[in-house]
Design a protein around this motif. Structure first.
Motif, PDB file in Angstrom:
ATOM      1  N   CYS A   1       0.903  -1.272   0.160  1.00  0.00           N
ATOM      2  CA  CYS A   1      -0.023  -0.035  -0.022  1.00  0.00           C
ATOM      3  C   CYS A   1       0.930   1.266  -0.027  1.00  0.00           C
ATOM      4  CB  CYS A   1      -0.844  -0.062   1.346  1.00  0.00           C
ATOM      5  SG  CYS A   1      -1.732   1.442   1.517  1.00  0.00           S
ATOM      6  N   ARG A   2       0.661   2.206  -0.966  1.00  0.00           N
ATOM      7  CA  ARG A   2       1.537   3.478  -1.001  1.00  0.00           C
ATOM      8  C   ARG A   2       1.361   4.265   0.112  1.00  0.00           C
ATOM      9  NH1 ARG A   2      -0.530   4.895  -6.786  1.00  0.00           N
ATOM     10  NH2 ARG A   2      -0.911   2.697  -7.004  1.00  0.00           N
ATOM     11  N   TYR A   3       0.183   4.188   0.787  1.00  0.00           N
ATOM     12  CA  TYR A   3       0.141   5.086   1.825  1.00  0.00           C
ATOM     13  C   TYR A   3       0.901   4.438   3.253  1.00  0.00           C
ATOM     14  CZ  TYR A   3      -3.118   7.013  -1.076  1.00  0.00           C
ATOM     15  OH  TYR A   3      -3.907   7.801  -2.261  1.00  0.00           O
ATOM     16  N   PHE A   4       0.815   3.369   3.358  1.00  0.00           N
ATOM     17  CA  PHE A   4       1.844   2.660   4.102  1.00  0.00           C
ATOM     18  C   PHE A   4       3.159   2.978   4.149  1.00  0.00           C
ATOM     19  CE2 PHE A   4       4.221  -1.066   5.483  1.00  0.00           C
ATOM     20  CZ  PHE A   4       4.132  -1.268   6.784  1.00  0.00           C
ATOM     21  N   GLN A   5       3.856   3.084   2.706  1.00  0.00           N
ATOM     22  CA  GLN A   5       5.041   3.034   2.476  1.00  0.00           C
ATOM     23  C   GLN A   5       5.565   4.803   2.733  1.00  0.00           C
ATOM     24  OE1 GLN A   5       6.123   1.222  -1.063  1.00  0.00           O
ATOM     25  NE2 GLN A   5       6.424  -0.621  -0.135  1.00  0.00           N
ATOM     26  N   ASP A   6       4.515   5.724   2.443  1.00  0.00           N
ATOM     27  CA  ASP A   6       4.738   6.923   2.477  1.00  0.00           C
ATOM     28  C   ASP A   6       4.622   7.560   3.907  1.00  0.00           C
ATOM     29  OD1 ASP A   6       4.970   9.728   1.903  1.00  0.00           O
ATOM     30  OD2 ASP A   6       2.716   9.904   1.325  1.00  0.00           O
ATOM     31  N   MET A   7       5.986   8.153   4.325  1.00  0.00           N
ATOM     32  CA  MET A   7       5.766   8.518   5.825  1.00  0.00           C
ATOM     33  C   MET A   7       4.999   9.672   6.029  1.00  0.00           C
ATOM     34  SD  MET A   7       7.480   6.154   7.861  1.00  0.00           S
ATOM     35  CE  MET A   7       7.810   7.220   9.174  1.00  0.00           C
ATOM     36  N   ALA A   8       4.586  10.500   4.855  1.00  0.00           N
ATOM     37  CA  ALA A   8       3.650  11.642   4.844  1.00  0.00           C
ATOM     38  C   ALA A   8       2.540  11.451   5.165  1.00  0.00           C
ATOM     39  CB  ALA A   8       4.261  12.571   3.823  1.00  0.00           C
ATOM     40  N   SER A   9       1.896  10.238   4.881  1.00  0.00           N
ATOM     41  CA  SER A   9       0.501   9.869   4.680  1.00  0.00           C
ATOM     42  C   SER A   9       0.196   9.010   6.116  1.00  0.00           C
ATOM     43  CB  SER A   9       0.337   8.763   3.591  1.00  0.00           C
ATOM     44  OG  SER A   9       0.529   9.531   2.408  1.00  0.00           O
ATOM     45  N   ALA A  10      -1.145   9.356   6.326  1.00  0.00           N
ATOM     46  CA  ALA A  10      -1.731   8.708   7.729  1.00  0.00           C
ATOM     47  C   ALA A  10      -1.711   7.202   7.354  1.00  0.00           C
ATOM     48  CB  ALA A  10      -2.829   9.424   8.266  1.00  0.00           C
ATOM     49  N   CYS A  11      -1.365   6.490   8.410  1.00  0.00           N
ATOM     50  CA  CYS A  11      -1.575   5.108   8.293  1.00  0.00           C
ATOM     51  C   CYS A  11      -1.746   4.160   9.692  1.00  0.00           C
ATOM     52  CB  CYS A  11      -0.250   4.459   7.461  1.00  0.00           C
ATOM     53  SG  CYS A  11      -0.539   2.545   7.350  1.00  0.00           S
ATOM     54  N   ASN A  12      -3.104   3.313   9.706  1.00  0.00           N
ATOM     55  CA  ASN A  12      -3.088   3.014  11.007  1.00  0.00           C
ATOM     56  C   ASN A  12      -2.365   1.584  11.311  1.00  0.00           C
ATOM     57  OD1 ASN A  12      -5.335   4.402  12.275  1.00  0.00           O
ATOM     58  ND2 ASN A  12      -6.585   3.810  10.857  1.00  0.00           N
ATOM     59  N   ARG A  13      -1.876   1.094  10.021  1.00  0.00           N
ATOM     60  CA  ARG A  13      -1.184  -0.280  10.140  1.00  0.00           C
ATOM     61  C   ARG A  13       0.426   0.216  10.428  1.00  0.00           C
ATOM     62  NH1 ARG A  13      -1.442  -5.295   7.256  1.00  0.00           N
ATOM     63  NH2 ARG A  13      -3.588  -4.757   6.677  1.00  0.00           N
ATOM     64  N   ARG A  14       0.598   1.370  10.145  1.00  0.00           N
ATOM     65  CA  ARG A  14       1.864   1.815  10.544  1.00  0.00           C
ATOM     66  C   ARG A  14       2.039   2.539  11.857  1.00  0.00           C
ATOM     67  NH1 ARG A  14       3.426   6.455   8.746  1.00  0.00           N
ATOM     68  NH2 ARG A  14       2.406   5.873   6.476  1.00  0.00           N
ATOM     69  N   SER A  15       1.199   3.331  12.024  1.00  0.00           N
ATOM     70  CA  SER A  15       1.076   4.076  13.486  1.00  0.00           C
ATOM     71  C   SER A  15      -0.427   3.962  13.825  1.00  0.00           C
ATOM     72  CB  SER A  15       1.276   5.653  13.149  1.00  0.00           C
ATOM     73  OG  SER A  15       2.626   5.935  12.436  1.00  0.00           O
ATOM     74  N   PRO A  16      -0.862   3.017  14.778  1.00  0.00           N
ATOM     75  CA  PRO A  16      -2.143   2.748  15.080  1.00  0.00           C
ATOM     76  C   PRO A  16      -2.817   4.081  15.874  1.00  0.00           C
ATOM     77  CG  PRO A  16      -0.694   1.263  15.936  1.00  0.00           C
ATOM     78  CD  PRO A  16       0.236   2.171  15.503  1.00  0.00           C
ATOM     79  N   GLY A  17      -3.780   4.258  15.208  1.00  0.00           N
ATOM     80  CA  GLY A  17      -4.912   5.481  15.576  1.00  0.00           C
ATOM     81  C   GLY A  17      -4.598   6.501  14.727  1.00  0.00           C
ATOM     82  N   ALA A  18      -3.575   6.617  13.799  1.00  0.00           N
ATOM     83  CA  ALA A  18      -3.216   7.851  12.992  1.00  0.00           C
ATOM     84  C   ALA A  18      -4.181   7.965  11.857  1.00  0.00           C
ATOM     85  CB  ALA A  18      -1.876   7.702  12.394  1.00  0.00           C
ATOM     86  N   GLY A  19      -5.152   7.127  11.760  1.00  0.00           N
ATOM     87  CA  GLY A  19      -6.021   7.488  10.633  1.00  0.00           C
ATOM     88  C   GLY A  19      -5.638   6.823   9.162  1.00  0.00           C
ATOM     89  N   CYS A  20      -6.504   6.727   8.103  1.00  0.00           N
ATOM     90  CA  CYS A  20      -6.242   6.114   6.751  1.00  0.00           C
ATOM     91  C   CYS A  20      -6.209   6.866   5.673  1.00  0.00           C
ATOM     92  CB  CYS A  20      -6.805   4.657   6.756  1.00  0.00           C
ATOM     93  SG  CYS A  20      -6.518   3.937   5.155  1.00  0.00           S
ATOM     94  N   ASP A  21      -5.141   7.400   5.049  1.00  0.00           N
ATOM     95  CA  ASP A  21      -5.313   8.258   4.021  1.00  0.00           C
ATOM     96  C   ASP A  21      -5.542   7.451   2.727  1.00  0.00           C
ATOM     97  OD1 ASP A  21      -4.725  10.596   5.313  1.00  0.00           O
ATOM     98  OD2 ASP A  21      -2.735  10.835   4.722  1.00  0.00           O
ATOM     99  N   ALA A  22      -5.603   6.118   2.679  1.00  0.00           N
ATOM    100  CA  ALA A  22      -5.837   5.449   1.517  1.00  0.00           C
ATOM    101  C   ALA A  22      -7.262   5.339   1.138  1.00  0.00           C
ATOM    102  CB  ALA A  22      -5.286   3.876   1.617  1.00  0.00           C
TER     103      ALA A  22
ATOM    104  N   ASP B   1     -12.779  -0.026   8.121  1.00  0.00           N
ATOM    105  CA  ASP B   1     -12.486   1.546   7.774  1.00  0.00           C
ATOM    106  C   ASP B   1     -11.255   2.098   8.392  1.00  0.00           C
ATOM    107  OD1 ASP B   1     -13.387   1.182  10.354  1.00  0.00           O
ATOM    108  OD2 ASP B   1     -14.582   2.757  10.520  1.00  0.00           O
ATOM    109  N   ALA B   2     -10.525   0.824   9.014  1.00  0.00           N
ATOM    110  CA  ALA B   2      -9.341   1.431   9.483  1.00  0.00           C
ATOM    111  C   ALA B   2      -8.272   1.059   8.561  1.00  0.00           C
ATOM    112  CB  ALA B   2      -8.894   0.640  10.871  1.00  0.00           C
ATOM    113  N   CYS B   3      -8.486   0.200   7.793  1.00  0.00           N
ATOM    114  CA  CYS B   3      -7.208  -0.276   6.670  1.00  0.00           C
ATOM    115  C   CYS B   3      -7.877  -0.756   5.664  1.00  0.00           C
ATOM    116  CB  CYS B   3      -6.305  -1.212   7.410  1.00  0.00           C
ATOM    117  SG  CYS B   3      -4.900  -1.660   6.280  1.00  0.00           S
ATOM    118  N   ILE B   4      -7.388  -0.672   4.521  1.00  0.00           N
ATOM    119  CA  ILE B   4      -8.084  -1.448   3.270  1.00  0.00           C
ATOM    120  C   ILE B   4      -6.867  -1.779   2.260  1.00  0.00           C
ATOM    121  CG2 ILE B   4      -9.994   0.175   3.032  1.00  0.00           C
ATOM    122  CD1 ILE B   4      -9.026   1.991   0.943  1.00  0.00           C
ATOM    123  N   ALA B   5      -5.828  -2.119   2.943  1.00  0.00           N
ATOM    124  CA  ALA B   5      -4.726  -2.487   2.306  1.00  0.00           C
ATOM    125  C   ALA B   5      -4.854  -4.204   1.889  1.00  0.00           C
ATOM    126  CB  ALA B   5      -3.353  -2.314   3.088  1.00  0.00           C
TER     127      ALA B   5
END
Lengths: 352, 164
Positions: free
Chosen positions: A119-140, A155-159
């Protein structure tokens, strides 16, 4: 990448002891982990190199007919193994449909299971990602990528899980052998990767410090070798992750299906075993009608996460196509373009 | 703390000490041993410009931690020629116009050497293209690259018949 301490233990016991250190990660080939460390997505303080652990690089046939594949077996060695090619041809085809020759020469069986979503949002540190940072939200969610999950997402993750190899493994009832501080245990491959729910960061069944040591294929897995295929649709002919992939295996007699196995890749956070479709196929007359019904059943709960309705239709068609190809027979040799629906040449279908 | 590391690079055994475990095989070759043939393209295992042989197998040097291949034999494009005599794959790349700008060429050549050693592609251009798909060429010299691989393979087969 962040600074880390590097250890190369010589025994499993030593590795497990080091792996229990807070912030430690096991390093195999590193084809995914080092990439994520360069991006800052993974920041382990300790790397425990497990590539030299004894006994993990073997492919063994067990007395009961099962096959054990050590976690440090390299992908290209596995796909080249005569026993694997003979008994589990869809597994070899899936491996050869993934990555590049360079990556397959390095990447390991255990690492394949442990790889993270692309998931490109998981790999992009500028994007919010619950998988990478729990509770941050999901820009995907609502993002530009329509190739996200269609099954099992929240709704927390669609990767999606990116592995090709794990798709036929799921279909073949593979078992994951695990070693850890609390001893050894086993988990079915289909339960190894977690669906996201509200805790997408907990992406596998592994507890802290646990290590995948092998994959085991039960004796029945060899029963599909004459009718087993893996097909993969991607954005280019080679060297790309799946939009959708399908592993299909059949046993049939006198035009009636005895047993079917069906699993999908690229559609969920885990390789997706389509058990309802398999139940429909068992006992049905071999042919397109049964395969169409199976495809509808496999996708009955599918919902596009990001306006990606096309992916559901793509999955439906690829399920039918792969079942048709499996019914026709396993090719005698892995096609020049493994798993490709665009393969140009007709291969001989006399798999021993 | 320093980390000892022994590698045989292009046939020469080297005992090294790394002051930092983060060094990739690619950075070790380029920045510390000044073997700049292997290129840093994407640095993410997507382009293949960094391809080298580790114990005879082609891998992406950018995704290989140098310490993790301690004890290995590494071959880079600098190690292919014998004196002034180019490796047959290098000769074939020149004869078949298998490059334009040249940036991806060391990776392409080393990858082709690995592919031929694997011995699985045969003379099927489709299998060669698939086997070389880990090496991206943005000039689009793919046609020449496939021709070069076929020619180098044929030259090697002829050589083997002579010595058999």
């Amino acid at each position: 990448m962040n600074r880390f301490d590097y250890h190369r233990p010589a025994t499993l016991a030593e590795a497990l002891s080091l792996g229990a250190t807070p912030g430690a990660a096991y390093l195999a080939a590193g084809t995914n982990l080092l990439d994520l460390m360069k991006l800052g997505v993974a920041r382990p303080g300790v790397l425990v190199d497990v590539t030299r652990l004894p006994g993990l690089d073997r492919i063994e046939r067990l007395p009961d007919g099962a096959t054990r594949i050590g976690a440090m077996v390299r992908n290209s060695d596995l796909a080249r193994d005569a026993g694997i090619l003979r008994d589990y041809p869809a597994l070899a085809e899936a491996i050869l449909a993934g990555a590049s020759a360079q990556l397959r020469n390095a990447a390991t069986v255990g690492g394949n299971l442990m790889q993270k979503t692309r998931c490109r949002y998981f790999q992009d540190m500028a994007s919010a990602c619950n998988r990478r940072s729990p509770g941050a939200g999901c820009d995907a969610v609502g993002g530009v990528d329509e190739g996200m999950a269609i099954l099992g997402w929240s709704d927390a993750c669609i990767a999606t899980h990116p592995s090709d190899f794990c798709v036929p493994l799921a279909a073949l009832d593979a078992v994951v052998e695990i070693a850890g501080p609390a001893g050894a245990r086993e988990v079915p491959l289909t339960a190894f990767h977690h669906l996201p729910g509200q805790t997408p960061a907990q992406d596998t069944a592994l507890a802290p410090g646990e290590l995948v040591t092998a994959i085991r294929l039960p004796p029945a897995a060899a029963g599909f070798r004459q009718h087993a295929r893996y097909m993969k649709v991607r954005e280019r002919t080679s060297y790309a992750f799946a939009l959708v992939s399908v592993a299909a295996m059949l046993r049939w007699e006198d035009g009636a299906i005895l047993e079917a196995r069906l699993a999908l890749g690229g559609v969920a956070a885990r390789p997706w075993r389509a058990t309802e479709a398999e139940a429909l196929l068992a006992g049905a007359a071999l042919g397109r009608d049964a395969f169409e019904a199976a495809a509808r059943a496999a996708l009955a709960d599918a919902r596009p996460a990001n306006g990606g309705e096309a992916k559901i239709e793509l999955a439906r068609r690829l399920i039918v196509r792969t079942l048709m190809l499996a019914a026709a027979g396993t090719p005698a040799r892995i096609p020049a373009l493994p798993a490709s629906p665009f393969a140009a040449t007709e291969e001989s279908l006399t798999h021993a | 703390m320093t980390y000892p590391l022994t590698l045989t690079i292009n046939g020469t055994a080297q005992s090294l000490r790394l002051d930092d475990p983060r060094v990739t095989l690619l950075d070790l070759l380029r920045e510390r041993l000044h073997l700049t043939g292997a290129k840093k393209g994407c640095d993410r295992g997507q382009c293949g410009a960094c391809t080298v042989l580790v114990d005879g197998r082609r891998v992406n040097a950018c995704l290989t931690l140098a310490l993790s291949v301690d004890g290995a034999a590494v071959t880079t494009v600098e190690g292919l020629a014998r004196g002034e005599t180019l490796h047959p794959v290098q000769t074939a790349f020149i004869e078949h116009d298998a490059f334009q700008c040249g940036f991806c060429t060391p990776g392409q050549i080393v990858s082709a050497v690995g592919l031929i050693a694997e011995g699985e592609a045969g003379t099927d251009p489709e299998r060669i293209r698939e086997g070389m798909s880990g090496n991206i060429c943005r000039c689009g010299a793919y046609h020449g690259i496939v021709e070069a691989v076929l020619a180098a393979q044929a030259a090697r087969a002829a050589e083997e018949r002579k010595t058999a």
